[in-house]
Design a protein around this motif. Sequence first.
Motif, PDB file in Angstrom:
ATOM      1  N   ALA A 103      98.484  -2.811  30.047  1.00 17.85           N
ATOM      2  CA  ALA A 103      99.451  -3.568  29.250  1.00 17.85           C
ATOM      3  C   ALA A 103      99.401  -3.139  27.786  1.00 17.85           C
ATOM      4  O   ALA A 103     100.436  -2.969  27.138  1.00 17.85           O
ATOM      5  CB  ALA A 103      99.185  -5.067  29.374  1.00 17.85           C
ATOM      6  N   LEU A 104      98.189  -2.931  27.262  1.00 13.99           N
ATOM      7  CA  LEU A 104      98.054  -2.495  25.872  1.00 13.99           C
ATOM      8  C   LEU A 104      98.599  -1.077  25.696  1.00 13.99           C
ATOM      9  O   LEU A 104      99.260  -0.775  24.695  1.00 13.99           O
ATOM     10  CB  LEU A 104      96.594  -2.578  25.425  1.00 13.99           C
ATOM     11  N   ALA A 105      98.351  -0.204  26.668  1.00  8.60           N
ATOM     12  CA  ALA A 105      98.894   1.160  26.604  1.00  8.60           C
ATOM     13  C   ALA A 105     100.421   1.117  26.563  1.00  8.60           C
ATOM     14  O   ALA A 105     101.052   1.909  25.851  1.00  8.60           O
ATOM     15  CB  ALA A 105      98.409   1.979  27.791  1.00  8.60           C
ATOM     16  N   GLY A 106     100.996   0.159  27.296  1.00  8.57           N
ATOM     17  CA  GLY A 106     102.452  -0.012  27.291  1.00  8.57           C
ATOM     18  C   GLY A 106     102.984  -0.445  25.938  1.00  8.57           C
ATOM     19  O   GLY A 106     104.167  -0.268  25.645  1.00  8.57           O
ATOM     20  N   GLN A 107     102.106  -1.006  25.101  1.00  7.40           N
ATOM     21  CA  GLN A 107     102.504  -1.404  23.743  1.00  7.40           C
ATOM     22  C   GLN A 107     102.067  -0.370  22.698  1.00  7.40           C
ATOM     23  O   GLN A 107     102.124  -0.632  21.509  1.00  7.40           O
ATOM     24  CB  GLN A 107     101.901  -2.761  23.397  1.00  7.40           C
ATOM     25  N   GLY A 108     101.613   0.793  23.184  1.00  7.17           N
ATOM     26  CA  GLY A 108     101.244   1.860  22.257  1.00  7.17           C
ATOM     27  C   GLY A 108      99.822   1.792  21.741  1.00  7.17           C
ATOM     28  O   GLY A 108      99.471   2.473  20.775  1.00  7.17           O
ATOM     29  N   VAL A 109      98.979   0.963  22.371  1.00  3.03           N
ATOM     30  CA  VAL A 109      97.584   0.815  21.941  1.00  3.03           C
ATOM     31  C   VAL A 109      96.670   1.454  22.981  1.00  3.03           C
ATOM     32  O   VAL A 109      96.558   0.955  24.105  1.00  3.03           O
ATOM     33  CB  VAL A 109      97.205  -0.673  21.744  1.00  3.03           C
ATOM     34  N   ALA A 110      96.031   2.555  22.610  1.00  5.43           N
ATOM     35  CA  ALA A 110      95.099   3.230  23.508  1.00  5.43           C
ATOM     36  C   ALA A 110      93.769   2.491  23.503  1.00  5.43           C
ATOM     37  O   ALA A 110      93.237   2.168  22.449  1.00  5.43           O
ATOM     38  CB  ALA A 110      94.898   4.674  23.064  1.00  5.43           C
ATOM     39  N   VAL A 111      93.238   2.210  24.685  1.00  5.95           N
ATOM     40  CA  VAL A 111      91.944   1.543  24.838  1.00  5.95           C
ATOM     41  C   VAL A 111      90.982   2.530  25.477  1.00  5.95           C
ATOM     42  O   VAL A 111      91.293   3.137  26.502  1.00  5.95           O
ATOM     43  CB  VAL A 111      92.080   0.265  25.707  1.00  5.95           C
ATOM     44  N   ASP A 112      89.823   2.713  24.860  1.00  4.60           N
ATOM     45  CA  ASP A 112      88.849   3.685  25.358  1.00  4.60           C
ATOM     46  C   ASP A 112      88.042   3.162  26.540  1.00  4.60           C
ATOM     47  O   ASP A 112      87.601   3.937  27.379  1.00  4.60           O
ATOM     48  CB  ASP A 112      87.913   4.104  24.218  1.00  4.60           C
ATOM     49  N   ALA A 113      87.816   1.845  26.583  1.00  3.26           N
ATOM     50  CA  ALA A 113      87.091   1.240  27.710  1.00  3.26           C
ATOM     51  C   ALA A 113      87.408  -0.250  27.749  1.00  3.26           C
ATOM     52  O   ALA A 113      87.602  -0.882  26.709  1.00  3.26           O
ATOM     53  CB  ALA A 113      85.588   1.452  27.564  1.00  3.26           C
ATOM     54  N   ALA A 114      87.450  -0.788  28.961  1.00  7.99           N
ATOM     55  CA  ALA A 114      87.678  -2.218  29.151  1.00  7.99           C
ATOM     56  C   ALA A 114      86.817  -2.690  30.312  1.00  7.99           C
ATOM     57  O   ALA A 114      86.631  -1.962  31.286  1.00  7.99           O
ATOM     58  CB  ALA A 114      89.149  -2.504  29.427  1.00  7.99           C
ATOM     59  N   ALA A 115      86.279  -3.898  30.189  1.00 10.71           N
ATOM     60  CA  ALA A 115      85.436  -4.463  31.247  1.00 10.71           C
ATOM     61  C   ALA A 115      85.504  -5.981  31.168  1.00 10.71           C
ATOM     62  O   ALA A 115      86.013  -6.549  30.198  1.00 10.71           O
ATOM     63  CB  ALA A 115      83.988  -3.982  31.096  1.00 10.71           C
ATOM     64  N   ARG A 116      84.959  -6.628  32.188  1.00 10.69           N
ATOM     65  CA  ARG A 116      84.921  -8.086  32.217  1.00 10.69           C
ATOM     66  C   ARG A 116      84.021  -8.605  31.108  1.00 10.69           C
ATOM     67  O   ARG A 116      82.932  -8.081  30.866  1.00 10.69           O
ATOM     68  CB  ARG A 116      84.370  -8.556  33.571  1.00 10.69           C
ATOM     69  N   ALA A 117      84.475  -9.635  30.428  1.00 16.80           N
ATOM     70  CA  ALA A 117      83.672 -10.250  29.369  1.00 16.80           C
ATOM     71  C   ALA A 117      82.579 -11.112  29.991  1.00 16.80           C
ATOM     72  O   ALA A 117      82.794 -11.744  31.026  1.00 16.80           O
ATOM     73  CB  ALA A 117      84.549 -11.119  28.475  1.00 16.80           C
ATOM     74  N   PRO A 118      81.387 -11.157  29.382  1.00 20.52           N
ATOM     75  CA  PRO A 118      80.352 -12.054  29.900  1.00 20.52           C
ATOM     76  C   PRO A 118      80.750 -13.506  29.677  1.00 20.52           C
ATOM     77  O   PRO A 118      81.462 -13.822  28.725  1.00 20.52           O
ATOM     78  CB  PRO A 118      79.111 -11.686  29.067  1.00 20.52           C
ATOM     79  N   GLY A 119      80.285 -14.371  30.579  1.00 22.26           N
ATOM     80  CA  GLY A 119      80.593 -15.795  30.468  1.00 22.26           C
ATOM     81  C   GLY A 119      79.334 -16.619  30.299  1.00 22.26           C
ATOM     82  O   GLY A 119      78.224 -16.086  30.221  1.00 22.26           O
ATOM     83  N   LEU A 120      79.497 -17.930  30.278  1.00 20.59           N
ATOM     84  CA  LEU A 120      78.366 -18.843  30.098  1.00 20.59           C
ATOM     85  C   LEU A 120      77.324 -18.685  31.196  1.00 20.59           C
ATOM     86  O   LEU A 120      76.128 -18.788  30.943  1.00 20.59           O
ATOM     87  CB  LEU A 120      78.859 -20.293  30.085  1.00 20.59           C
ATOM     88  N   ALA A 121      77.763 -18.440  32.414  1.00 24.68           N
ATOM     89  CA  ALA A 121      76.839 -18.349  33.546  1.00 24.68           C
ATOM     90  C   ALA A 121      75.976 -17.094  33.489  1.00 24.68           C
ATOM     91  O   ALA A 121      74.965 -17.001  34.186  1.00 24.68           O
ATOM     92  CB  ALA A 121      77.620 -18.380  34.854  1.00 24.68           C
ATOM     93  N   ASP A 122      76.344 -16.107  32.668  1.00 25.71           N
ATOM     94  CA  ASP A 122      75.602 -14.857  32.628  1.00 25.71           C
ATOM     95  C   ASP A 122      74.260 -14.967  31.902  1.00 25.71           C
ATOM     96  O   ASP A 122      73.377 -14.146  32.121  1.00 25.71           O
ATOM     97  CB  ASP A 122      76.446 -13.755  31.959  1.00 25.71           C
ATOM     98  N   GLY A 123      74.102 -15.946  31.039  1.00 27.78           N
ATOM     99  CA  GLY A 123      72.856 -16.063  30.288  1.00 27.78           C
ATOM    100  C   GLY A 123      72.702 -14.917  29.300  1.00 27.78           C
ATOM    101  O   GLY A 123      73.546 -14.022  29.196  1.00 27.78           O
ATOM    102  N   TRP A 124      71.587 -14.941  28.558  1.00 33.44           N
ATOM    103  CA  TRP A 124      71.348 -13.944  27.509  1.00 33.44           C
ATOM    104  C   TRP A 124      71.233 -12.525  28.086  1.00 33.44           C
ATOM    105  O   TRP A 124      71.869 -11.591  27.613  1.00 33.44           O
ATOM    106  CB  TRP A 124      70.089 -14.329  26.744  1.00 33.44           C
ATOM    107  N   GLY A 125      70.416 -12.373  29.136  1.00 32.21           N
ATOM    108  CA  GLY A 125      70.205 -11.056  29.733  1.00 32.21           C
ATOM    109  C   GLY A 125      71.473 -10.494  30.356  1.00 32.21           C
ATOM    110  O   GLY A 125      71.775  -9.307  30.215  1.00 32.21           O
ATOM    111  N   GLY A 126      72.210 -11.347  31.062  1.00 35.14           N
ATOM    112  CA  GLY A 126      73.461 -10.911  31.679  1.00 35.14           C
ATOM    113  C   GLY A 126      74.506 -10.536  30.640  1.00 35.14           C
ATOM    114  O   GLY A 126      75.259  -9.574  30.824  1.00 35.14           O
ATOM    115  N   THR A 127      74.551 -11.311  29.555  1.00 32.03           N
ATOM    116  CA  THR A 127      75.481 -11.015  28.460  1.00 32.03           C
ATOM    117  C   THR A 127      75.155  -9.661  27.853  1.00 32.03           C
ATOM    118  O   THR A 127      76.030  -8.819  27.648  1.00 32.03           O
ATOM    119  CB  THR A 127      75.410 -12.111  27.380  1.00 32.03           C
TER     120      THR A 127
END
Length: 200
Positions: free
Chosen positions: A122-146
């Motif tokens: 979607a960002l590429a469609g708006q002219g914004v190149a993204v070098d990498a994308a991944a799932r964001a850590p959440g509350l359940a991930d804890g410090w180590g998982g984050t």
Amino acid sequence: MSRPAAGPGHNLGPTLEPGASWRRHCWREARAALLPKLPVEIVRLHVRRAAEIGLDYKTYAGVRATTGHDLVAFLFSTNALRLLRERDRLAAADAAKLAAARGICRLVAAQPPLDPGDVRRALAGQGVAVDAAARAPGLADGWGGTRAAILGLLAEGRAPADRVLLIGETALERDWVGAARLAGFVPADRYFGRALSVRP
């Protein structure tokens, strides 16, 4: 000489002990000695670099002074980009700012329910190149998982953590800086120059 704790009725005004002006002078001298004395040519290079990547000079200089390194990447949360649902699109002014930034990688941490691949396309469609994308850590991930999630995203973008500035929106995202030892945190409204609005 340490200042005594304030008692009842004390308004925490300036001390009336003798030597206040001398202490002020010493403080100013010590502070000035800590500030780097950069040649004008280096300051000009830093001003140019800050403009190139879309940061104000004060923020850029602060990050450089803290880390001792130039920035190689920005990590954006989808909250910072105001992409909350699948159909959301980046504001035109924000897309233009991101597309104009040169010499810097763009990494995106996608908050559920967004799919990182869909966000990148979607960002590429708006002219914004993204070098990498991944799932964001959440509350359940804890410090180590984050830490693992953020470092995994940085590895995909080939960006060392202490050279990555997080552009975020929430207190949870601010914690990513400590977990992954990132270069720092800048609120999205400040980075994008958005007018601050009161949110319901």
